[in-house]
Motif scaffolding. Structure first.
Motif, PDB file in Angstrom:
ATOM      1  N   ALA A  79      13.567 -10.173 -13.780  1.00 47.15           N
ATOM      2  CA  ALA A  79      14.829  -9.804 -13.096  1.00 47.15           C
ATOM      3  C   ALA A  79      15.918 -10.697 -13.419  1.00 47.15           C
ATOM      4  O   ALA A  79      17.207 -10.087 -13.598  1.00 47.15           O
ATOM      5  N   THR A  80      15.627 -11.706 -13.579  1.00 40.22           N
ATOM      6  CA  THR A  80      16.792 -12.830 -13.740  1.00 40.22           C
ATOM      7  C   THR A  80      17.212 -12.937 -15.140  1.00 40.22           C
ATOM      8  O   THR A  80      18.322 -12.867 -15.563  1.00 40.22           O
ATOM      9  N   TYR A  81      16.263 -13.168 -16.170  1.00 37.44           N
ATOM     10  CA  TYR A  81      16.314 -13.482 -17.500  1.00 37.44           C
ATOM     11  C   TYR A  81      16.213 -12.409 -18.535  1.00 37.44           C
ATOM     12  O   TYR A  81      16.887 -12.186 -19.528  1.00 37.44           O
ATOM     13  N   GLN A  82      15.368 -11.539 -18.067  1.00 42.20           N
ATOM     14  CA  GLN A  82      15.097 -10.253 -19.092  1.00 42.20           C
ATOM     15  C   GLN A  82      15.977  -9.304 -18.934  1.00 42.20           C
ATOM     16  O   GLN A  82      16.526  -8.582 -19.684  1.00 42.20           O
ATOM     17  N   ASN A  83      16.179  -8.741 -17.730  1.00 42.42           N
ATOM     18  CA  ASN A  83      17.138  -7.889 -17.471  1.00 42.42           C
ATOM     19  C   ASN A  83      18.639  -7.974 -17.182  1.00 42.42           C
ATOM     20  O   ASN A  83      19.470  -7.197 -17.515  1.00 42.42           O
ATOM     21  N   ASN A  84      18.706  -9.153 -16.506  1.00 45.35           N
ATOM     22  CA  ASN A  84      20.122  -9.380 -15.902  1.00 45.35           C
ATOM     23  C   ASN A  84      20.728 -10.586 -16.926  1.00 45.35           C
ATOM     24  O   ASN A  84      22.034 -10.749 -16.951  1.00 45.35           O
ATOM     25  N   HIS A  85      19.815 -10.745 -17.712  1.00 43.31           N
ATOM     26  CA  HIS A  85      20.704 -11.760 -19.077  1.00 43.31           C
ATOM     27  C   HIS A  85      21.140 -12.767 -18.712  1.00 43.31           C
ATOM     28  O   HIS A  85      22.190 -13.276 -19.049  1.00 43.31           O
ATOM     29  N   LYS A  86      20.672 -13.798 -17.694  1.00 46.25           N
ATOM     30  CA  LYS A  86      21.302 -15.082 -17.247  1.00 46.25           C
ATOM     31  C   LYS A  86      21.081 -16.005 -18.240  1.00 46.25           C
ATOM     32  O   LYS A  86      19.957 -16.526 -18.818  1.00 46.25           O
ATOM     33  N   GLY A  87      21.956 -16.074 -19.265  1.00 44.54           N
ATOM     34  CA  GLY A  87      21.819 -17.266 -20.156  1.00 44.54           C
ATOM     35  C   GLY A  87      21.601 -18.543 -20.010  1.00 44.54           C
ATOM     36  O   GLY A  87      20.869 -19.501 -20.944  1.00 44.54           O
TER      37      GLY A  87
END
Length: 89
Positions: A79-87
């Motif tokens: 949810a955080t890094y793959q979908n919402n792309h939190k860099g």
């Protein structure tokens, strides 16, 4: 458990890259491999330039990110890094 995006819409199931990205961040952070695994090309290039400019001192960032990645659950990571792309962090 169904994963939802920011708008509450269901997101299709996908494989977590958590373990691979976490280990690469800890072991090979200088090369920003973990960023490229997650599809963060711009952040990966920034990380490489920062590592070169600081003579490797900036490798603490991917080391910390690797630990953060490994401490999250698969659902939370997706949810955080793959979908919402939190860099970063």
């Amino acid at each position: 458990m169904e994963i939802l995006d920011n708008n509450g819409n269901p997101i299709p199931q996908q494989e977590s890259k958590r373990i691979l990205a976490g280990i690469m961040g800890i072991l090979f952070g200088y090369f920003a491999i973990h960023k490229f695994i997650l599809g963060y090309t711009k952040e990966g290039i920034i990380q490489i330039v920062a590592n070169i400019c600081t003579c490797g001192l900036a490798t603490i960032i991917p080391f910390i990110e690797g630990i953060i990645y490994l401490s999250k659950s698969d659902q939370e990571f997706i949810a955080t890094y793959q979908n919402n792309h939190k860099g970063w962090f």
